[in-house]
Design a protein around this motif. Sequence first.
Motif, PDB file in Angstrom:
ATOM      1  N   ASP A  50       0.837  -1.190   0.000  1.00 35.98           N
ATOM      2  CA  ASP A  50       0.000   0.000   0.000  1.00 35.98           C
ATOM      3  C   ASP A  50       0.876   1.245   0.000  1.00 35.98           C
ATOM      4  OD1 ASP A  50       0.877   0.464   2.613  1.00 35.98           O
ATOM      5  OD2 ASP A  50      -1.001  -0.182   3.542  1.00 35.98           O
ATOM      6  N   LYS A  51       0.253   2.414   0.040  1.00 31.61           N
ATOM      7  CA  LYS A  51       1.014   3.655  -0.069  1.00 31.61           C
ATOM      8  C   LYS A  51       1.913   3.908   1.135  1.00 31.61           C
ATOM      9  CE  LYS A  51      -2.855   6.434   1.653  1.00 31.61           C
ATOM     10  NZ  LYS A  51      -3.780   7.575   1.304  1.00 31.61           N
ATOM     11  N   ASN A  52       1.700   3.143   2.217  1.00 33.15           N
ATOM     12  CA  ASN A  52       2.556   3.246   3.397  1.00 33.15           C
ATOM     13  C   ASN A  52       3.625   2.158   3.422  1.00 33.15           C
ATOM     14  OD1 ASN A  52       1.133   5.499   4.573  1.00 33.15           O
ATOM     15  ND2 ASN A  52      -0.507   4.051   5.093  1.00 33.15           N
ATOM     16  N   ALA A  53       3.822   1.501   2.278  1.00 34.59           N
ATOM     17  CA  ALA A  53       4.836   0.454   2.099  1.00 34.59           C
ATOM     18  C   ALA A  53       4.572  -0.776   2.957  1.00 34.59           C
ATOM     19  CB  ALA A  53       6.233   1.000   2.373  1.00 34.59           C
ATOM     20  N   ARG A  54       3.310  -1.035   3.285  1.00 39.13           N
ATOM     21  CA  ARG A  54       2.928  -2.249   4.000  1.00 39.13           C
ATOM     22  C   ARG A  54       2.499  -3.313   2.998  1.00 39.13           C
ATOM     23  NH1 ARG A  54      -1.219   0.603   8.122  1.00 39.13           N
ATOM     24  NH2 ARG A  54      -1.985   1.221   6.066  1.00 39.13           N
ATOM     25  N   ALA A  55       3.034  -4.525   3.135  1.00 39.22           N
ATOM     26  CA  ALA A  55       2.675  -5.618   2.229  1.00 39.22           C
ATOM     27  C   ALA A  55       1.222  -6.014   2.481  1.00 39.22           C
ATOM     28  CB  ALA A  55       3.597  -6.804   2.446  1.00 39.22           C
ATOM     29  N   ILE A  56       0.410  -6.031   1.421  1.00 41.56           N
ATOM     30  CA  ILE A  56      -1.004  -6.357   1.571  1.00 41.56           C
ATOM     31  C   ILE A  56      -1.417  -7.580   0.758  1.00 41.56           C
ATOM     32  CG2 ILE A  56      -1.706  -4.020   2.158  1.00 41.56           C
ATOM     33  CD1 ILE A  56      -2.563  -3.583  -0.702  1.00 41.56           C
ATOM     34  N   GLN A  57      -0.526  -8.058  -0.139  1.00 42.49           N
ATOM     35  CA  GLN A  57      -0.890  -9.260  -0.903  1.00 42.49           C
ATOM     36  C   GLN A  57       0.346  -9.882  -1.538  1.00 42.49           C
ATOM     37  OE1 GLN A  57      -2.913  -9.213  -4.868  1.00 42.49           O
ATOM     38  NE2 GLN A  57      -4.594 -10.107  -3.710  1.00 42.49           N
TER      39      GLN A  57
END
Length: 215
Positions: free
Chosen positions: A56-63
């Motif tokens: 996501d835009k906060n550099a968190r892995a989401i998939q």
Amino acid sequence: MNRTLNRTRVSFLIFFLFVLLQGTPIVTWAAAVDNLKTFIHETQTVRANFSQTLYDKNARAIQNSSGTLEFERPDKFRWIYQAPYEQSIIGDGKQVWFYDHDLNQVTIRQFNVAIGSSPAALLAGNTAIEENFELLNLGLQDDIEWMEAIPKNKDSAFEFIQLGFSLTGNLQFMALRDNFGQTTYLTFSDLIKNPSLPDGFFKFVPPEGTDVISE
């Protein structure tokens, strides 16, 4: 994330890939653009496995996802997701089919509308890549030569594509950021240049009972 929306976003992961070099010092190098041109000049067909992570835009892995791809220049490709669920993206140069196996639904788009100045167009298009992209060498990092391709079409769905080549000229990484701030990082493995591909390999016939949507 809503499951249907999530699958729609996966359909366009050939447009949305992660930028690896953000904020990282690199050594000046000038071979990556030449590697891309050599790769395109010498490679008519390709088969490879891939793995990717969407952030996501906060550099968190989401998939996380994985699958296989094949392409034949010009403008033919198969991008098959096998995990976490099955989805196929197939283009024959005239149309692109987005087939969701679980939903039993296929969306058909005209090739130029669906692909445009995309990573698929960069890798599987014709040799005149500089008509659609500005190509820049980024440098050498951890024995990977990086380059950036910036779409000249200002209406593109993404900001840029980055490609990483090994010192022997093999394509290993692909990355980009979309216009919504989401990014994805893609790694290629077992890449085979110029394999023999069957006739009709890039045609798609929807299974009986499939919900077909034309756009």
